[in-house]
Design an enzyme around this catalytic site. Structure first.
Site, PDB file in Angstrom:
ATOM      1  N   HIS A 138       0.826  -1.215   0.000  1.00 50.18           N
ATOM      2  CA  HIS A 138       0.000   0.000   0.000  1.00 50.18           C
ATOM      3  C   HIS A 138       0.857   1.261   0.000  1.00 50.18           C
ATOM      4  O   HIS A 138       0.385   2.335   0.354  1.00 50.18           O
ATOM      5  CB  HIS A 138      -0.950  -0.011   1.209  1.00 50.18           C
ATOM      6  N   CYS A 172       2.550  19.589  -9.178  1.00 50.78           N
ATOM      7  CA  CYS A 172       3.903  19.363  -9.708  1.00 50.78           C
ATOM      8  C   CYS A 172       4.204  20.397 -10.800  1.00 50.78           C
ATOM      9  O   CYS A 172       3.282  20.953 -11.419  1.00 50.78           O
ATOM     10  CB  CYS A 172       3.956  17.956 -10.298  1.00 50.78           C
TER      11      CYS A 172
HETATM   12  N1  APR Z   1      -1.214  -6.267  19.422  1.00 52.96           N
HETATM   13  C1  APR Z   1      -1.961  -7.167  18.721  1.00 52.96           C
HETATM   14  N2  APR Z   1      -2.891  -6.812  17.802  1.00 52.96           N
HETATM   15  C2  APR Z   1      -3.095  -5.483  17.609  1.00 52.96           C
HETATM   16  C3  APR Z   1      -2.370  -4.496  18.303  1.00 52.96           C
HETATM   17  C4  APR Z   1      -1.391  -4.940  19.234  1.00 52.96           C
HETATM   18  N3  APR Z   1      -0.646  -4.086  19.943  1.00 52.96           N
HETATM   19  N4  APR Z   1      -2.809  -3.275  17.882  1.00 52.96           N
HETATM   20  C5  APR Z   1      -3.774  -3.503  16.975  1.00 52.96           C
HETATM   21  N5  APR Z   1      -3.946  -4.822  16.804  1.00 52.96           N
HETATM   22  C6  APR Z   1      -4.835  -5.512  15.858  1.00 52.96           C
HETATM   23  C7  APR Z   1      -6.249  -5.000  15.860  1.00 52.96           C
HETATM   24  O1  APR Z   1      -7.032  -5.731  16.777  1.00 52.96           O
HETATM   25  C8  APR Z   1      -6.687  -5.265  14.415  1.00 52.96           C
HETATM   26  O2  APR Z   1      -7.312  -6.531  14.284  1.00 52.96           O
HETATM   27  O3  APR Z   1      -4.327  -5.211  14.572  1.00 52.96           O
HETATM   28  C9  APR Z   1      -5.396  -5.273  13.624  1.00 52.96           C
HETATM   29  C10 APR Z   1      -5.270  -4.073  12.698  1.00 52.96           C
HETATM   30  O4  APR Z   1      -6.304  -4.193  11.735  1.00 52.96           O
HETATM   31  P1  APR Z   1      -6.683  -2.926  10.818  1.00 52.96           P
HETATM   32  O5  APR Z   1      -6.842  -1.718  11.682  1.00 52.96           O
HETATM   33  O6  APR Z   1      -7.826  -3.352   9.950  1.00 52.96           O
HETATM   34  O7  APR Z   1      -5.374  -2.666   9.949  1.00 52.96           O
HETATM   35  P2  APR Z   1      -4.886  -3.482   8.674  1.00 52.96           P
HETATM   36  O8  APR Z   1      -5.341  -4.900   8.734  1.00 52.96           O
HETATM   37  O9  APR Z   1      -3.445  -3.212   8.531  1.00 52.96           O
HETATM   38  O10 APR Z   1      -5.672  -2.745   7.476  1.00 52.96           O
HETATM   39  C11 APR Z   1      -5.380  -3.169   6.174  1.00 52.96           C
HETATM   40  O11 APR Z   1      -6.736  -1.382   5.321  1.00 52.96           O
HETATM   41  O12 APR Z   1      -7.438   0.782   5.330  1.00 52.96           O
HETATM   42  C12 APR Z   1      -6.586  -0.097   4.730  1.00 52.96           C
HETATM   43  O13 APR Z   1      -4.645   0.546   3.620  1.00 52.96           O
HETATM   44  C13 APR Z   1      -5.160   0.322   4.895  1.00 52.96           C
HETATM   45  O14 APR Z   1      -3.234  -1.146   4.964  1.00 52.96           O
HETATM   46  C14 APR Z   1      -4.494  -0.887   5.542  1.00 52.96           C
HETATM   47  C15 APR Z   1      -5.476  -2.011   5.240  1.00 52.96           C
END
Ligand code: APR
Length: 265
Positions: A138, A172
């Site tokens: 991303h 740009c």
């Molecule tokens: N320890 C364990 N788990 C954690 C912690 C932690 N300290 N902090 C957060 N989490 C978990 C949350 O419970 C959640 O399930 O990490 C997960 C993060 O999920 P999202 O917020 O959905 O993030 P992500 O999966 O990276 O999102 C994917 O969505 O919006 C787009 O481009 C954006 O790359 C991103 C993609």
């Protein structure tokens, strides 16, 4: 059609006591030849960068700006940059956390050929993994590029122009729009990164999904691809994810706590 795991098997699989899960994680990492970590925003929350879907996460406060809206409207480009600069302090101050450092240790030990991340915060590079081996699905929010000519712009310059022009985003010199080097919803995925992530997913024997809710496609397809290619799938996440019942091991724990033992001292 294989029989569904019994309830007892299911509970034992996803909720062994944490100590057992950590011991199993240690064995899987020790026995693996090729480990591919796949990270999401959860690995960076202990570094001061909120994730997206947890309570208080970024998508609980802002609506993501679709790529088409960014290109079509100056107001949306201004809003996108306003939202990005609101986050600047968190991104600028963030240092790699225990999860980043553990994965960098496994990289230096030769266990990890490269890491696939959905994150845009550059913390895997800051932890010492060379940029060539951080596969950013991303993109990266620590710099900007022109959507037309791909000219790179540093955020300090963009911020200076943004503030000097009444909070309007600069364009740009070629006339193209300047955007953080991230992949927005509706924007095409980076072909080279997708290809590399596919090769890594198909060639590892341990796929480590860390800190992702695994709900955003096509990125969420890589844990599935790895599993179907014969890898063991481990999910380290404090909340349930879409693929828990597919995983060989679910470590329902804080990422920093779970991975700290793998930081090379
Ligand atoms: N320890 C364990 N788990 C954690 C912690 C932690 N300290 N902090 C957060 N989490 C978990 C949350 O419970 C959640 O399930 O990490 C997960 C993060 O999920 P999202 O917020 O959905 O993030 P992500 O999966 O990276 O999102 C994917 O969505 O919006 C787009 O481009 C954006 O790359 C991103 C993609």
């Amino acid at each position: 059609m294989g029989s569904r795991p019994s309830l007892r098997h299911y509970i034992a699989m996803i909720a062994p006591d944490l100590e057992t899960a950590i011991a199993k994680l240690r064995d899987l990492i020790a026995d693996a030849r090729t480990i591919v970590p796949f990270t999401g925003a959860g690995i960076s929350t202990e570094c001061g960068i909120p994730d997206f879907r947890s309570p208080g996460g970024l998508w609980t406060k802002n609506q993501p700006i679709q790529f088409g809206d960014f290109v079509a409207s100056r107001e949306m480009r201004d809003e996108a940059w306003r939202q990005r600069f609101v986050m600047q302090e968190s991104f600028a101050q963030a240092k790699p956390g225990r999860g980043h450092r553990a994965l960098a240790s496994l990289y230096r030990a030769g266990k990890v050929p490269a890491l696939v991340t959905q994150n845009i915060d550059n913390l895997h590079q800051d932890s010492g993994i060379p940029p060539r081996d951080v596969v950013e699905l991303h993109g990266n929010t620590t710099y900007a590029t022109c959507l037309e000519c791909a000219q790179r712009y540093e955020l300090t310059w963009v911020k200076e122009q943004f503030d000097a022009n009444g909070q309007h985003a600069p364009d740009c010199d070629c006339g193209g729009f300047i955007k953080t080097a991230t992949v927005s919803f509706g924007q095409s995925m980076p072909a080279v990164a997708m290809q590399r992530a596919e090769e890594l997913s198909k060639s590892c024997d341990l796929f480590l999904a860390v800190g992702s809710s695994l709900v955003v496609w096509p990125a969420a397809g890589f844990p599935l691809m790895a599993k179907r290619s014969g890898a063991a799938l481990v999910i380290v996440n404090r909340e349930p994810t879409e693929f828990d019942d597919l995983a060989d091991l679910v470590v329902r724990d804080d990422i920093g706590d779970a991975l700290a033992p793998f930081i090379a001292r």
